[in-house]
Design an enzyme around this catalytic site. Structure first.
Site, short mmCIF file in Angstrom:
data_model
loop_
_atom_site.label_atom_id
_atom_site.label_comp_id
_atom_site.label_asym_id
_atom_site.label_seq_id
_atom_site.Cartn_x
_atom_site.Cartn_y
_atom_site.Cartn_z
N GLY A 41 0.69 -1.19 -0.05
CA GLY A 41 -0.10 -0.09 0.08
C GLY A 41 0.64 1.29 0.13
O GLY A 41 0.44 2.38 -0.50
N SER A 83 6.99 4.49 3.37
CA SER A 83 6.74 3.19 4.22
C SER A 83 5.71 3.99 5.08
O SER A 83 6.19 4.88 5.75
CB SER A 83 7.84 2.74 4.74
OG SER A 83 7.56 1.92 5.84
N SER A 85 3.96 2.95 7.71
CA SER A 85 4.46 2.40 9.03
C SER A 85 5.74 2.64 9.56
O SER A 85 6.03 3.33 10.79
CB SER A 85 4.32 0.99 9.30
OG SER A 85 5.40 0.15 8.58
N THR A 88 8.65 -1.06 7.48
CA THR A 88 8.69 -1.96 6.48
C THR A 88 10.29 -2.32 6.31
O THR A 88 10.96 -1.57 5.78
CB THR A 88 8.20 -1.69 5.15
OG1 THR A 88 6.83 -1.14 5.46
CG2 THR A 88 7.98 -2.67 4.02
N GLU A 214 -6.46 -7.96 -0.69
CA GLU A 214 -6.50 -7.46 1.05
C GLU A 214 -7.82 -7.26 1.34
O GLU A 214 -8.16 -7.70 2.42
CB GLU A 214 -5.37 -6.52 1.02
CG GLU A 214 -3.93 -6.58 0.60
CD GLU A 214 -3.04 -5.53 1.51
OE1 GLU A 214 -3.10 -5.37 2.67
OE2 GLU A 214 -2.53 -4.78 0.76
N HIS A 230 0.53 -9.88 -27.02
CA HIS A 230 1.48 -10.76 -27.56
C HIS A 230 1.76 -11.95 -26.60
O HIS A 230 2.98 -12.65 -26.97
CB HIS A 230 2.89 -9.78 -27.55
CG HIS A 230 2.61 -8.53 -28.27
ND1 HIS A 230 3.17 -8.47 -29.78
CD2 HIS A 230 1.99 -7.57 -27.98
CE1 HIS A 230 2.77 -7.57 -30.33
NE2 HIS A 230 2.17 -6.51 -29.44
N LYS A 321 4.96 -11.41 9.02
CA LYS A 321 6.06 -10.44 9.78
C LYS A 321 6.39 -10.77 10.95
O LYS A 321 7.57 -10.59 11.39
CB LYS A 321 5.22 -9.03 9.87
CG LYS A 321 5.22 -8.31 8.50
CD LYS A 321 4.22 -7.00 8.78
CE LYS A 321 4.02 -6.28 7.39
NZ LYS A 321 3.21 -5.02 7.53
#
Length: 327
Positions: A41, A83, A85, A88, A214, A230, A321
């Site tokens: 995000g 980022s 937060s 990351t 999400e 293609h 995480k």
């Protein structure tokens, strides 16, 4: 999540004010390239920013979504760290490498390690409001990226008026957007969405794919035209009622690309009857993109509601995480 999506126009307005208040001073410094480093995000803003300014940007803009940076990054590079937060791990590592390479680093974040690194190294940063899921804060991050590119002399300031017009457009069209979104969601929530757009709007498709993943808790994929003509078009052979196609369209799409889309629809219609075309509104690429992004966000939310799932939770990412933090 519904309230966060509903607040998107207001978020853009707030983001414009943040950008005007926190203009970065580059003191006449010039660059040879730009790298926007961020994931999920936070990173999608870089992808969209690079596309909406592609016709006027005076330097190449690369979007980096990894722990590492390209070898060409040096003291002549502008590295924008995005980022939400600020923690990351891939982006923090990339930021540390950018500092080691003596690049000019600007951070856009709501806090965390990236802001700490910026302060420790006396680097400029833009602080945006925290406490929300990163994917719900695209308006903050995208807007700041455009302000940074403008301050660095890479783009003009016309984006400001185009952002303001985007806000007006969303407010004017909000009821219609929700109606279109629900109509599309009802056609797609039991399908596997396959998302297409013209080249130059891949960021819009990527954003929608991520929101479907999400918010709606569904798998899907995307591709761009003419590239998919293609390769992927050849795969449309077997009938498959599980697939639902979404095509993001703009009146400004290149005429031959529009002809390709019409021919693609004829091929795809032999395999699935579910083809949803979503047409943008607005007079600029920024307006077109923001309109389609907001429409896609609502579709992803309505699909979550129709499926009976929580659009906000991302427990599997949190567990990943947590597992990585123990390594």
């Amino acid at each position: 999540m519904e309230q966060l999506i509903n607040n998107f126009p207001q978020q853009l307005t707030e983001a414009i004010e943040i950008g005007r208040t926190n203009r970065i001073d580059f003191a006449g410094k010039t660059f040879t390239n730009v790298i926007v480093s961020g994931l999920g995000g936070s990173g999608i803003g870089g992808t969209i920013a690079a596309e909406v300014v592609s016709e006027e940007a005076t330097l190449p803009i690369l979007v980096n979504k990894d722990y590492f940076l390209p070898a060409f990054v040096n003291e002549n590079s502008l590295v924008i760290i995005s980022s939400y937060s600020g923690n990351t791990e891939e982006t923090v590592n990339a930021m540390q490498l950018a500092i080691e390479k003596k690049a000019f680093v600007v951070t856009v974040s709501a806090g965390g390690k990236t802001i700490e690194l910026a302060k420790e190294n006396n680097l400029p940063y833009i602080l945006i409001p925290g406490g929300m899921p990163p994917r719900s804060c695209l308006g903050y991050s995208l807007t700041q990226l455009l302000f940074v590119l403008n301050a660095a002399g890479i783009i003009s300031n016309r984006f400001e008026k185009e952002l303001e017009k985007s806000v007006d457009l969303l407010k004017k069209e909000e009821a219609r957007i929700k109606k279109l979104a629900m109509r599309a969601a009802k056609k797609l929530y039991k399908k596997i969405p396959v998302i297409y757009s013209a080249n130059g709007f891949e960021g819009v498709s990527t954003r929608f794919r991520q929101q479907v993943n999400e918010n709606s808790k569904m798998l899907c994929w995307h591709n761009v035209i003419p590239e998919m003509n293609h390769n992927e078009l050849v795969g449309w052979v077997d009938k498959n009622k599980k697939l639902g196609v979404v095509i993001f369209r703009n009146s400004t799409d290149y005429s031959r690309t529009q002809s390709r889309i019409e021919n693609n629809k004829a091929v795809i219609a032999n395999c699935t009857s579910t083809i949803v075309e979503l047409h943008s509104k607005g007079k600029s690429k920024i307006e077109n993109s923001i309109y389609l992004i907001h429409l896609g966000d609502w579709i992803s939310l309505y699909m979550a509601q129709l499926r009976g799932v929580d659009a906000t939770e991302v427990n599997v990412i949190d567990r990943l995480k947590g597992a990585l933090s123990k390594i």
